[in-house]
Design a protein around this motif. Structure first.
Motif, short mmCIF file in Angstrom:
data_model
loop_
_atom_site.label_atom_id
_atom_site.label_comp_id
_atom_site.label_asym_id
_atom_site.label_seq_id
_atom_site.Cartn_x
_atom_site.Cartn_y
_atom_site.Cartn_z
N SER A 49 108.91 69.56 15.96
CA SER A 49 107.91 69.54 14.89
C SER A 49 106.78 69.89 15.11
N CYS A 50 105.86 70.27 14.52
CA CYS A 50 104.47 70.43 14.33
C CYS A 50 103.78 70.36 13.08
N ILE A 51 102.39 70.16 13.25
CA ILE A 51 101.70 70.17 11.98
C ILE A 51 99.99 70.40 12.37
N SER A 52 99.57 71.13 11.42
CA SER A 52 98.21 71.42 11.62
C SER A 52 97.50 70.89 10.75
N PRO A 53 96.79 69.52 10.90
CA PRO A 53 96.45 68.61 9.79
C PRO A 53 95.03 69.25 8.92
N THR A 69 110.47 64.61 8.84
CA THR A 69 109.19 65.22 8.06
C THR A 69 107.90 64.48 8.80
N THR A 70 107.06 65.64 9.10
CA THR A 70 106.01 65.63 9.42
C THR A 70 104.77 65.37 8.61
N SER A 71 103.81 64.81 8.84
CA SER A 71 102.89 64.36 7.85
C SER A 71 101.58 63.86 8.73
N SER A 72 100.43 63.91 7.94
CA SER A 72 99.42 63.68 8.68
C SER A 72 98.30 62.69 7.61
N ASP A 73 97.41 61.87 8.16
CA ASP A 73 96.58 61.26 7.33
C ASP A 73 95.18 61.19 7.93
N ASN A 74 94.39 62.19 7.42
CA ASN A 74 93.40 62.58 8.06
C ASN A 74 92.14 61.58 8.38
N ALA A 75 92.43 60.69 7.09
CA ALA A 75 91.26 59.77 7.01
C ALA A 75 91.60 58.76 8.24
N GLN A 76 92.60 58.57 8.37
CA GLN A 76 93.19 57.45 9.32
C GLN A 76 93.28 58.00 10.80
#
Length: 125
Positions: A49-53, A69-76
């Motif tokens: 899996s991959c993600i572009s934040p 499921t891949t997700s991001s928390d950019n603040a963290q």
């Protein structure tokens, strides 16, 4: 310099769930894509899996699609891999890795240069 640290692995029964974290330090994740890879005993490492934040694009291979499921928390500055309906064949060391953001989306074929130390996931009854 970007550093990645994974956490969240462990032992889980078939059908269970785990959430892996990939915490980044040194550089904001917006400049990177993050890939999740795994390596099972005796097998080659595979990208899953991959993600572009920066734009929220995600991609998963068929073997995990609908379960992971891949997700991001950019603040963290953290990327997550939520894994559900785990199977014994999901047993592996899981790694996150970073590649330079190309402006849109992500791919598991990018040049992933920075790697975390890995976290073990074992699925067994």
């Amino acid at each position: 310099q970007l550093q990645l640290v994974e956490s969240g692995g462990g032992l889980v029964q078939p059908g269970g769930s785990l959430r892996l974290s990939c915490a980044a330090s040194g550089v904001a994740l917006d400049y990177y894509v993050i890939g999740w890879f795994r390596q099972a005993p005796g097998k080659e490492r595979e990208g899953i899996s991959c993600i572009s934040p920066g734009d929220g694009f995600t991609y998963s291979v068929d073997s995990v699609k609908g379960r992971f499921t891949t997700s991001s928390d950019n603040a963290q500055n953290t990327v997550y891999l939520q894994m559900a309906s785990l199977k014994p064949e999901d047993t592996a060391v899981y790694y996150c890795a970073a590649a330079p953001y190309g402006g849109w989306g992500c791919s598991l074929r990018y040049d992933y240069r920075s790697w975390g130390q890995g976290t073990q996931v074992a699925v067994s009854s």
